[in-house]
Design a protein around this motif. Structure first.
Motif, PDB file in Angstrom:
ATOM      1  N   GLY A  99       0.827  -1.206   0.000  1.00 45.32           N
ATOM      2  CA  GLY A  99       0.000   0.000   0.000  1.00 45.32           C
ATOM      3  C   GLY A  99       0.857   1.250   0.000  1.00 45.32           C
ATOM      4  O   GLY A  99       0.578   2.216  -0.738  1.00 45.32           O
ATOM      5  N   PHE A 100       1.906   1.262   0.814  1.00 43.87           N
ATOM      6  CA  PHE A 100       2.861   2.377   0.832  1.00 43.87           C
ATOM      7  C   PHE A 100       3.526   2.541  -0.534  1.00 43.87           C
ATOM      8  O   PHE A 100       3.704   3.657  -1.036  1.00 43.87           O
ATOM      9  CB  PHE A 100       3.944   2.114   1.882  1.00 43.87           C
ATOM     10  N   MET A 101       3.897   1.410  -1.144  1.00 42.21           N
ATOM     11  CA  MET A 101       4.583   1.473  -2.437  1.00 42.21           C
ATOM     12  C   MET A 101       3.675   2.055  -3.524  1.00 42.21           C
ATOM     13  O   MET A 101       4.120   2.842  -4.373  1.00 42.21           O
ATOM     14  CB  MET A 101       5.062   0.075  -2.847  1.00 42.21           C
ATOM     15  N   MET A 102       2.411   1.687  -3.501  1.00 40.24           N
ATOM     16  CA  MET A 102       1.463   2.204  -4.497  1.00 40.24           C
ATOM     17  C   MET A 102       1.250   3.705  -4.311  1.00 40.24           C
ATOM     18  O   MET A 102       1.184   4.464  -5.287  1.00 40.24           O
ATOM     19  CB  MET A 102       0.139   1.444  -4.393  1.00 40.24           C
ATOM     20  N   LEU A 103       1.163   4.144  -3.060  1.00 42.50           N
ATOM     21  CA  LEU A 103       1.030   5.581  -2.800  1.00 42.50           C
ATOM     22  C   LEU A 103       2.275   6.329  -3.247  1.00 42.50           C
ATOM     23  O   LEU A 103       2.192   7.436  -3.792  1.00 42.50           O
ATOM     24  CB  LEU A 103       0.770   5.810  -1.305  1.00 42.50           C
ATOM     25  N   LEU A 104       3.438   5.708  -3.045  1.00 48.12           N
ATOM     26  CA  LEU A 104       4.687   6.339  -3.472  1.00 48.12           C
ATOM     27  C   LEU A 104       4.733   6.489  -4.986  1.00 48.12           C
ATOM     28  O   LEU A 104       5.181   7.523  -5.499  1.00 48.12           O
ATOM     29  CB  LEU A 104       5.876   5.519  -2.988  1.00 48.12           C
ATOM     30  N   ILE A 105       4.287   5.484  -5.717  1.00 44.40           N
ATOM     31  CA  ILE A 105       4.248   5.576  -7.178  1.00 44.40           C
ATOM     32  C   ILE A 105       3.402   6.772  -7.601  1.00 44.40           C
ATOM     33  O   ILE A 105       3.769   7.530  -8.510  1.00 44.40           O
ATOM     34  CB  ILE A 105       3.691   4.275  -7.781  1.00 44.40           C
ATOM     35  N   PHE A 106       2.268   6.960  -6.948  1.00 41.39           N
ATOM     36  CA  PHE A 106       1.387   8.087  -7.272  1.00 41.39           C
ATOM     37  C   PHE A 106       2.088   9.418  -7.022  1.00 41.39           C
ATOM     38  O   PHE A 106       2.070  10.314  -7.876  1.00 41.39           O
ATOM     39  CB  PHE A 106       0.105   7.989  -6.429  1.00 41.39           C
ATOM     40  N   CYS A 107       2.747   9.558  -5.870  1.00 47.13           N
ATOM     41  CA  CYS A 107       3.422  10.816  -5.532  1.00 47.13           C
ATOM     42  C   CYS A 107       4.608  11.088  -6.455  1.00 47.13           C
ATOM     43  O   CYS A 107       4.820  12.226  -6.894  1.00 47.13           O
ATOM     44  CB  CYS A 107       3.879  10.785  -4.076  1.00 47.13           C
ATOM     45  N   LEU A 108       5.383  10.046  -6.755  1.00 51.85           N
ATOM     46  CA  LEU A 108       6.512  10.224  -7.652  1.00 51.85           C
ATOM     47  C   LEU A 108       6.033  10.582  -9.054  1.00 51.85           C
ATOM     48  O   LEU A 108       6.680  11.367  -9.759  1.00 51.85           O
ATOM     49  CB  LEU A 108       7.368   8.952  -7.691  1.00 51.85           C
ATOM     50  N   GLY A 109       4.909  10.022  -9.464  1.00 55.48           N
ATOM     51  CA  GLY A 109       4.336  10.366 -10.758  1.00 55.48           C
ATOM     52  C   GLY A 109       3.974  11.840 -10.839  1.00 55.48           C
ATOM     53  O   GLY A 109       4.172  12.484 -11.881  1.00 55.48           O
ATOM     54  N   ILE A 110       3.461  12.393  -9.739  1.00 51.21           N
ATOM     55  CA  ILE A 110       3.125  13.817  -9.710  1.00 51.21           C
ATOM     56  C   ILE A 110       4.385  14.664  -9.862  1.00 51.21           C
ATOM     57  O   ILE A 110       4.402  15.663 -10.605  1.00 51.21           O
ATOM     58  CB  ILE A 110       2.394  14.166  -8.395  1.00 51.21           C
ATOM     59  N   VAL A 111       5.463  14.274  -9.171  1.00 54.98           N
ATOM     60  CA  VAL A 111       6.725  15.023  -9.261  1.00 54.98           C
ATOM     61  C   VAL A 111       7.257  15.012 -10.688  1.00 54.98           C
ATOM     62  O   VAL A 111       7.627  16.054 -11.248  1.00 54.98           O
ATOM     63  CB  VAL A 111       7.774  14.440  -8.300  1.00 54.98           C
ATOM     64  N   VAL A 112       7.312  13.824 -11.304  1.00 50.05           N
ATOM     65  CA  VAL A 112       7.836  13.701 -12.664  1.00 50.05           C
ATOM     66  C   VAL A 112       6.971  14.483 -13.646  1.00 50.05           C
ATOM     67  O   VAL A 112       7.481  15.201 -14.518  1.00 50.05           O
ATOM     68  CB  VAL A 112       7.917  12.217 -13.069  1.00 50.05           C
ATOM     69  N   ARG A 113       5.662  14.371 -13.511  1.00 48.01           N
ATOM     70  CA  ARG A 113       4.763  15.102 -14.418  1.00 48.01           C
ATOM     71  C   ARG A 113       4.946  16.607 -14.264  1.00 48.01           C
ATOM     72  O   ARG A 113       4.912  17.351 -15.256  1.00 48.01           O
ATOM     73  CB  ARG A 113       3.314  14.712 -14.124  1.00 48.01           C
TER      74      ARG A 113
END
Length: 347
Positions: A321-335
Motif C-alpha cells: 500500500g505504501f509502495m502504491m502511494l509512493l508511485i502516485f506521488c513520484l508520478g506527480i513530481v515527474v509530471r
C-alpha cells in the motif's frame, strides 16, 4: 546550408557523432565521441545496444544485473521457502524486489531510448530518478520488517538497563514507539524529496548536478543507521556475521560508485580514451550492482531469521500500500517537471 548532423535523418547506418555534433543536453563531461544521432527510431535504438557507442555498456552493465536479480528473486519467492509467493510474510520482499527490478529496468530503458527525442530523454531520466527513490523506500520496508527486529538497539527490555547503567534515565519504550511509528513515513517523504531534488538537478540553473544527485541518493541510506549503531555498541559480528560482512561491504561499493559518479575519472584524466569502454558511468553501474547484490544477501538472511520467529505479520497497507502511494506521488513530481520542460523548440 546543410542541416546539423543531429537533425532527423533516415540513414540508420550513420556514423557516430562527436560531442560538438549533438545537442548540449546529450553531451557528457569528457566524453568526446561515440554519440548516437538524435531522432533514432525505436528499432535503431534497440540495434545500438549491439554496436560500440558510448551508451552500449551503460545498457549492458544494468541489463546483466537485471537478469541476475530476477533469477535470485525467482529463487527466493518460489524455491527457497514453503510459503506461497503471496503470503503476507513475503510482502516486504515484494516491495524490495520490485524496487531493485524497476531500478535496473528503468535505467536500461533510459540508456537505450535516450536518443529517440530530447523530450523522451528527459522523461526517461526523470523516471530513472523516481525508480531509484522507489528502490530506496522498498529497501527501508524490507529493513523494517526483516532486519530491525533482530537488533538489540530496538529491544526496549535490553536497552533500558543498558542506558541506566550509563546513567541515562529515559523512557526508551516511548522512543522506540516513536521510531517505529515514523520510520516508514519519514522514508516515504525522503523518497519524494530526493526525486524532486534529482529532477531539479537537470535544470539549467544547477551548478553541481552530479554532486547533488549523489548526495540525495546517499540520503535514504541513513535509514540503515540502526544497523551501523548496533555494530558499534554491541558484538553484532558474533551475533550475525552475515549481516556485518555484506552490510559494510555494500557501503564500501557505494562509496566507490559515488567516487566515480562525482569525479568523472578516468575520462577526466584522458578525455576521449574511455568514450566507449571504461568511462565513469559504466564503473558507477558496476559498483552499484555489487552493492545491491550484497544487500540482497543480508535481506535474504534477514528473511530467514524473520521466518523462524516472526515478531509481527506485515500488512498490505504497511507494505505494498505504501509502495502504491509512493508511485502516485513520484508520478506527480515527474509530471510536474515534464510540464516545465521546454524542449519542443529544441527539437
Amino acid at each position: 546550408m546543410p542541416l546539423p548532423s543531429y537533425s532527423r535523418g533516415k540513414d540508420s547506418s550513420a556514423p557516430l557523432l562527436r560531442w560538438d555534433e549533438v545537442p548540449d543536453d546529450f553531451v557528457e563531461c569528457f566524453i568526446l565521441s561515440g554519440y548516437r544521432k538524435l531522432h533514432c527510431t525505436a528499432q535503431e535504438c534497440l540495434a545500438s545496444i549491439f554496436q560500440p557507442t558510448n551508451e552500449t555498456l551503460n545498457f549492458w552493465t544494468h541489463f546483466i544485473p537485471l537478469v541476475v536479480c530476477l533469477s535470485k528473486f525467482y529463487q527466493l519467492f518460489f524455491l527457497a521457502t514453503d510459503l506461497p509467493f503471496h503470503h503476507p510474510f513475503l510482502l516486504p520482499l515484494w516491495c524490495y524486489a520490485s524496487g531493485v527490478v524497476l531500478t535496473f529496468a528503468m535505467s536500461c530503458t533510459a540508456h537505450v531510448f535516450s536518443c529517440h527525442s530530447l523530450r523522451l530523454r528527459t522523461a526517461f531520466f526523470y523516471l530513472d530518478y523516481a525508480s531509484i527513490s522507489y528502490y530506496g523506500f522498498g529497501s527501508t520496508v524490507a529493513y523494517y520488517y526483516y532486519l530491525l527486529p533482530q537488533l538489540t538497539l530496538l529491544d526496549s527490555s535490553a536497552m533500558t538497563p543498558y542506558l541506566r547503567g550509563l546513567g541515562w534515565h529515559v523512557d526508551y519504550a516511548l522512543l522506540l514507539g516513536l521510531y517505529s511509528a515514523f520510520v516508514l513515513p519519514v522514508a516515504f517523504v525522503l523518497a519524494v524529496t530526493c526525486t524532486f531534488a534529482c529532477c531539479k538537478s537537470r535544470t539549467g540553473d544547477c551548478s553541481y548536478p552530479f554532486a547533488i544527485r549523489t548526495f540525495v541518493f546517499v540520503m535514504p541510506l541513513s535509514m540503515a543507521c540502526p544497523v551501523m549503531i548496533e555494530s558499534l555498541l554491541f558484538d553484532l559480528n558474533r551475533k550475525n556475521p552475515t549481516l556485518v560482512l555484506y552490510f559494510y561491504r555494500r557501503y564500501f561499493w557505494l562509496l566507490v560508485a559515488a567516487f566515480f559518479n562525482v569525479s568523472k575519472i578516468p575520462e577526466r584524466i584522458h578525455p576521449g580514451l574511455f568514450d566507449i569502454v571504461g568511462h565513469s558511468h559504466q564503473l558507477f553501474h558496476i559498483f552499484t550492482f555489487l552493492s545491491i547484490y550484497d544487500q540482497m544477501h543480508y535481506v535474504e538472511d534477514g528473511l530467514d531469521q524473520f521466518l523462524k520467529s516472526p515478531p509481527t505479520s506485515p500488512t498490505f497497507s504497511g507494505t505494498l500500500g505504501f509502495m502504491m502511494l509512493l508511485i502516485f506521488c513520484l508520478g506527480i513530481v515527474v509530471r510536474n517537471f515534464l510540464s516545465r520542460s521546454n524542449l519542443c523548440k529544441e527539437e
